[in-house]
Motif scaffolding. Sequence first.
Motif, mmCIF file in Angstrom:
data_model
loop_
_atom_site.group_PDB
_atom_site.id
_atom_site.type_symbol
_atom_site.label_atom_id
_atom_site.label_comp_id
_atom_site.label_asym_id
_atom_site.label_seq_id
_atom_site.Cartn_x
_atom_site.Cartn_y
_atom_site.Cartn_z
ATOM 1 N N ARG B 326 0.820 -1.207 0.000
ATOM 2 C CA ARG B 326 0.000 0.000 0.000
ATOM 3 C C ARG B 326 0.859 1.264 0.000
ATOM 4 N NH1 ARG B 326 -3.146 0.859 4.588
ATOM 5 N NH2 ARG B 326 -4.060 -1.219 4.631
ATOM 6 N N ILE B 327 1.916 1.231 -0.828
ATOM 7 C CA ILE B 327 2.748 2.424 -1.018
ATOM 8 C C ILE B 327 2.267 3.079 -2.315
ATOM 9 C CG2 ILE B 327 5.093 3.277 -1.400
ATOM 10 C CD1 ILE B 327 6.097 0.645 -0.120
ATOM 11 N N ASP B 328 2.081 4.378 -2.292
ATOM 12 C CA ASP B 328 1.628 5.092 -3.476
ATOM 13 C C ASP B 328 2.642 4.925 -4.618
ATOM 14 O OD1 ASP B 328 0.667 6.768 -5.350
ATOM 15 O OD2 ASP B 328 0.969 8.630 -4.213
ATOM 16 N N PRO B 329 2.217 4.326 -5.741
ATOM 17 C CA PRO B 329 3.170 4.078 -6.826
ATOM 18 C C PRO B 329 3.294 5.231 -7.830
ATOM 19 C CG PRO B 329 1.101 3.009 -7.316
ATOM 20 C CD PRO B 329 0.885 3.766 -6.041
ATOM 21 N N THR B 330 2.646 6.364 -7.544
ATOM 22 C CA THR B 330 2.565 7.456 -8.519
ATOM 23 C C THR B 330 3.902 7.817 -9.156
ATOM 24 O OG1 THR B 330 0.788 8.377 -7.242
ATOM 25 C CG2 THR B 330 1.811 9.843 -8.834
ATOM 26 N N TYR B 331 4.944 7.896 -8.338
ATOM 27 C CA TYR B 331 6.203 8.444 -8.862
ATOM 28 C C TYR B 331 6.962 7.464 -9.735
ATOM 29 C CZ TYR B 331 4.528 11.756 -5.614
ATOM 30 O OH TYR B 331 3.689 12.632 -4.989
ATOM 31 N N ILE B 332 6.479 6.220 -9.781
ATOM 32 C CA ILE B 332 7.074 5.245 -10.697
ATOM 33 C C ILE B 332 6.829 5.682 -12.130
ATOM 34 C CG2 ILE B 332 6.770 2.886 -11.578
ATOM 35 C CD1 ILE B 332 6.357 1.962 -8.720
ATOM 36 N N ARG B 333 5.673 6.326 -12.314
ATOM 37 C CA ARG B 333 5.247 6.667 -13.669
ATOM 38 C C ARG B 333 5.749 8.049 -14.099
ATOM 39 N NH1 ARG B 333 0.435 8.648 -16.297
ATOM 40 N NH2 ARG B 333 -0.226 9.654 -14.391
ATOM 41 N N ARG B 334 6.102 8.883 -13.114
ATOM 42 C CA ARG B 334 6.475 10.251 -13.436
ATOM 43 C C ARG B 334 7.971 10.370 -13.605
ATOM 44 N NH1 ARG B 334 2.276 13.054 -10.123
ATOM 45 N NH2 ARG B 334 0.416 12.643 -11.385
ATOM 46 N N GLU B 335 8.368 11.154 -14.573
ATOM 47 C CA GLU B 335 9.786 11.402 -14.729
ATOM 48 C C GLU B 335 10.349 11.967 -13.428
ATOM 49 O OE1 GLU B 335 11.953 12.966 -18.690
ATOM 50 O OE2 GLU B 335 11.542 14.424 -17.149
ATOM 51 N N PRO B 336 11.506 11.571 -12.986
ATOM 52 C CA PRO B 336 12.469 10.623 -13.585
ATOM 53 C C PRO B 336 12.256 9.181 -13.133
ATOM 54 C CG PRO B 336 13.477 11.714 -11.744
ATOM 55 C CD PRO B 336 12.067 12.187 -11.775
ATOM 56 N N TYR B 337 11.022 8.778 -12.924
ATOM 57 C CA TYR B 337 10.678 7.370 -12.680
ATOM 58 C C TYR B 337 11.400 6.772 -11.479
ATOM 59 C CZ TYR B 337 9.693 8.506 -17.500
ATOM 60 O OH TYR B 337 9.279 9.152 -18.624
ATOM 61 N N VAL B 338 11.125 7.315 -10.326
ATOM 62 C CA VAL B 338 11.793 6.857 -9.109
ATOM 63 C C VAL B 338 10.766 6.161 -8.217
ATOM 64 C CG1 VAL B 338 13.005 7.616 -7.054
ATOM 65 C CG2 VAL B 338 13.486 8.701 -9.231
ATOM 66 N N PRO B 339 11.056 4.927 -7.813
ATOM 67 C CA PRO B 339 10.126 4.247 -6.906
ATOM 68 C C PRO B 339 10.313 4.760 -5.485
ATOM 69 C CG PRO B 339 11.969 2.812 -7.418
ATOM 70 C CD PRO B 339 12.202 4.074 -8.186
ATOM 71 N N THR B 340 9.339 4.528 -4.632
ATOM 72 C CA THR B 340 9.476 4.954 -3.245
ATOM 73 C C THR B 340 10.527 4.117 -2.523
ATOM 74 O OG1 THR B 340 7.208 5.682 -3.219
ATOM 75 C CG2 THR B 340 8.222 5.260 -1.073
ATOM 76 N N ALA B 341 10.533 2.820 -2.775
ATOM 77 C CA ALA B 341 11.542 1.976 -2.140
ATOM 78 C C ALA B 341 11.848 0.771 -3.015
ATOM 79 C CB ALA B 341 11.055 1.508 -0.777
ATOM 80 N N ASN B 342 13.125 0.455 -3.128
ATOM 81 C CA ASN B 342 13.527 -0.795 -3.770
ATOM 82 C C ASN B 342 13.822 -1.860 -2.720
ATOM 83 O OD1 ASN B 342 13.387 -0.203 -6.537
ATOM 84 N ND2 ASN B 342 15.315 0.916 -6.449
ATOM 85 N N PHE B 343 14.454 -1.433 -1.634
ATOM 86 C CA PHE B 343 14.786 -2.359 -0.555
ATOM 87 C C PHE B 343 13.792 -2.140 0.574
ATOM 88 C CE2 PHE B 343 19.038 -4.175 -1.458
ATOM 89 C CZ PHE B 343 19.233 -3.591 -2.697
ATOM 90 N N ILE B 344 13.025 -3.159 0.876
ATOM 91 C CA ILE B 344 12.020 -3.045 1.919
ATOM 92 C C ILE B 344 12.495 -3.871 3.108
ATOM 93 C CG2 ILE B 344 9.562 -3.367 2.458
ATOM 94 C CD1 ILE B 344 9.566 -1.845 -0.047
#
Lengths: 311, 650
Positions: B326-344
């Motif tokens: 349940r992490i907001d994925p919005t920024y995956i789609r927006r330039e520069p395409y950064v996820p909230t976390a890769n390592f959980i």
Amino acid sequence: MAVQLMQEMWQGEISTVTIGAVKEEGGSRAYSIKIGGEQSLPCLFKEGAIPNKPEIAFEIWDIAPNDWPSELSKEYGHALNDPFLWAEKCVKEYKARSLCVRLQGAHPDSGDKGPGEEAAFIRQLLDKVNVPLIILGTGDDTKDNLLLPACSEAAKGERCLIGSAVQDNYKTIAVSLLADGHNIIAESPIDINIAKQLNILISDMGLPLERIVINPTIGALGYGLEYAYSIMERARLAALSGDKTVASPFVCFVGQEAWRAKEAKVEDSRQGVMWEVLTATALIQAGADLLVMRHPLAIEKVNKYIDKLCS
Amino acid sequence: MNKFKVTFYPDNKSVEVIKDTTILSAAISCQVFINSACGGDGVCGKCKVIVKKGSVVTVPTGALTPEEKKKHVYLACLTTIHSDLEVDIPPESKMEIDAGLKDIYANSEEVESEEVVSSDKIFKHSPLSTKLYLELPKPDLNDSLSDLDRLYRAINKAQGLPRTTESHGAKPVVRGLPPIQTSMANIRQLGELLRDSDWKVTATLGKRNNSIEIILVEPGDTSAKNFGFSFDIGTTTISGQLVNLNNNQVLGTKAAYNKQASFGSDVITRIIYAKEEEGLEKLHNAVSETINHMIKELASEYNVDLNDVTCIVCTGNTTMIHLLLRIDPTYIRREPYVPTANFIPVLRATEAEININPRGLLYCVPGVSSYVGGDTTSGVLSSALYKEKDLSILIDIGTNGEIALGNQDFIVASAASAGPAFEGSGVVCGMRASSGAIQKVKINHKDLSVSYDTIGNVKPRGICGSGYISLISEMLSAGVIDKSGKIKLENNKRLRTTDTGREFIAAFKEESDSTRDVVITEADIENLKRAKAAIYSATAILIKHIDFKISDVKKIFIAGGFGTSLDIESAIKIGLLPDLERKRFSFIGNSALAGAREILLSSQAVKEAENIARKITYFELSTDSGYMDEYMAALFFPHTDLLRFPSLKI
């Protein structure tokens, strides 16, 4: 010290397509024309053989065109109403080496003439003029699948160039042209991949690559000419590098595109003629082998240009 | 608050919703699946419904013709409910996958899975959570350690660790050893629990971010029962495995379609949907429900008490993991395409609403970037690509096809959006690699009779990914279709023209276990052609990008939920895979799931996975100018450039 010129050596060769069959070959043409056969890029005569000059075919219609600009239609006058007269005028008066007849009258929206009627017309036309003939359908898939086989049969043995086959509609046309000994126009929408794919699909039907002429689709000067130019150049480079599936000559419908330009529709001006000439000469440099043109004066000028270029 | 009842036909399902709910949301909440390719943006025009009774408010849209408006057709996503409603869902608006096989959402199914784990890489057995049976010495005046320290001492002793005598605080630390920790809940009940159970207890220990946590203390000896789950959360398919953590035995494997599919078939539409009101919650609930359902089914089939399931490892693409947590994925789609976390960090499974032991752990395999996720990491791990000396490539064929290229020195990875066709979705008779799926086909060149193998050797119900690959390859050889994928056959009993186009019958309904013929349509072939073109062109561009030739690749690992078989020859013949020596290929099945299981079973694998995720360089295909050209050229069987497939002699 003399400068050593860099010369590219190509391993591929464009296939040579012969249009028109003379009596000994089973047809009734006075002569045949050959297009293609290049072993180098256009105009680079030192890098490889360029055995055939670009050819120009006069475009005629089976019905009087109603959308031709006056500057173009007044040149032919009342001959536009009689396709046989029109054809003879092109051959006798303007010394046309080949004719391209567009069966516009068979189009569902402009007359919807039946395949039988058009086939009889083609036979009559072949009897009236003895130059090699290019036959164009209506562009309506369903109609062309009825029309072109009938015309192909009527012209059996004359080794015409007939089209157009497109990616979604090539089978029926390819089968009948194969049986009747004609060449095929494979039309693709300014797309080198589709051009190649269509060539492969047609040759899979048994019609050899040596009987295919590519219509790469072009735009006139100011209407995408550069795009068409670059696609033709890429296809030619691939062909000369050894890709047989795209090593077919090009036919370019210059007249059709040039006279659609709004700049060509200016009355009492030679602008349309110049538009057609400039489009044609640019495409010759891109590798066009057969140009289908409309205005006699434009054709005369381009022929002079070809003679100078190739002498 | 106004509540209205909405009834959907022909399903005859009803739901009560509040005023101003969209018809689409109402449908989803009662498990009626309406096509919605754009995820409810009102753009795609696929969610047409007919309002038979009741009043609604809608917004103008160009997606409806005046005739349709007259017939009370509305777009479900743009139309809100203002009274009790009766809504008719026309067949074309039903989700395609639903139309194919009615029970697709109903249940998960047992799937065939083939996994090849390379033999030179067996990680030491040290699962994410272990159970330890302890008989503690009773305290007396000479040994008056506190209950908790007594427990710590026993744990360290049992694990062969030096004894700690520190008696203060909850975290005794011995140099070089992971600290032990536990929570208040455990401490509060410890005194009574130890005495009630006569000092004989089982402690469940979890490896949690460089420390050991006492997850649970139970009376008596339950150490024989310790189970875990590994899950691969795909955009289209979720696969899960129940594993006995004591002996590494896989008890069962299941797959189910990801319920999120009703919010859009690809990750982008789901990311957009997450921004809708309660969109993120709905997406999260869809995935956790699917997972919980599978856990429950597997556990009950193998008589496992959910309390004995102490940990779960999930892998999946970055968006799927975001939505799971349940992490907001919005920024995956927006330039520069950064996820909230890769390592959980290791979490409690309940934090993602996954129902195992309430104190059980959840670990998500680390991802690389927005579009290359933990599934690639776990695929690289289980294929052992990161240990190869020669240039190798891993091609994971899924909705988001992932491609990893490299060896022991470097790895680059790309994602290719292939669509769900190879997973049996978005194709008329598509299904997962489960019982009754046609997985291999032969077509007689003379009379065009079709023979096939199905999974489980039962009557065919549909066609799975490997079946489609084999079928298209056979149709090409037998001349049923041309190289552009159009059916060229005329006048044959297996050929039929319907409203939607031409189709070829692979199995007549008399021989199938379905009420209709098992067919492949021209539109299916087009879909599969695009999917294979996306995978092939991404592979070709990635190899070109690092200045290698396709022929330089020495080992090709093919992964995907294809069941037990994928005919490499057919896959090359349709141009999905490059034309290389056949012995360089190996089919490794669901490598992401296999990797997740290795991680579940060994802390060494966890370390390795983290190293791999840090080592992979992401390469964005869309910025490569050649990608579109490559893709267009690959839209042909096998390829527009026939010279790339010399061994096929075509």
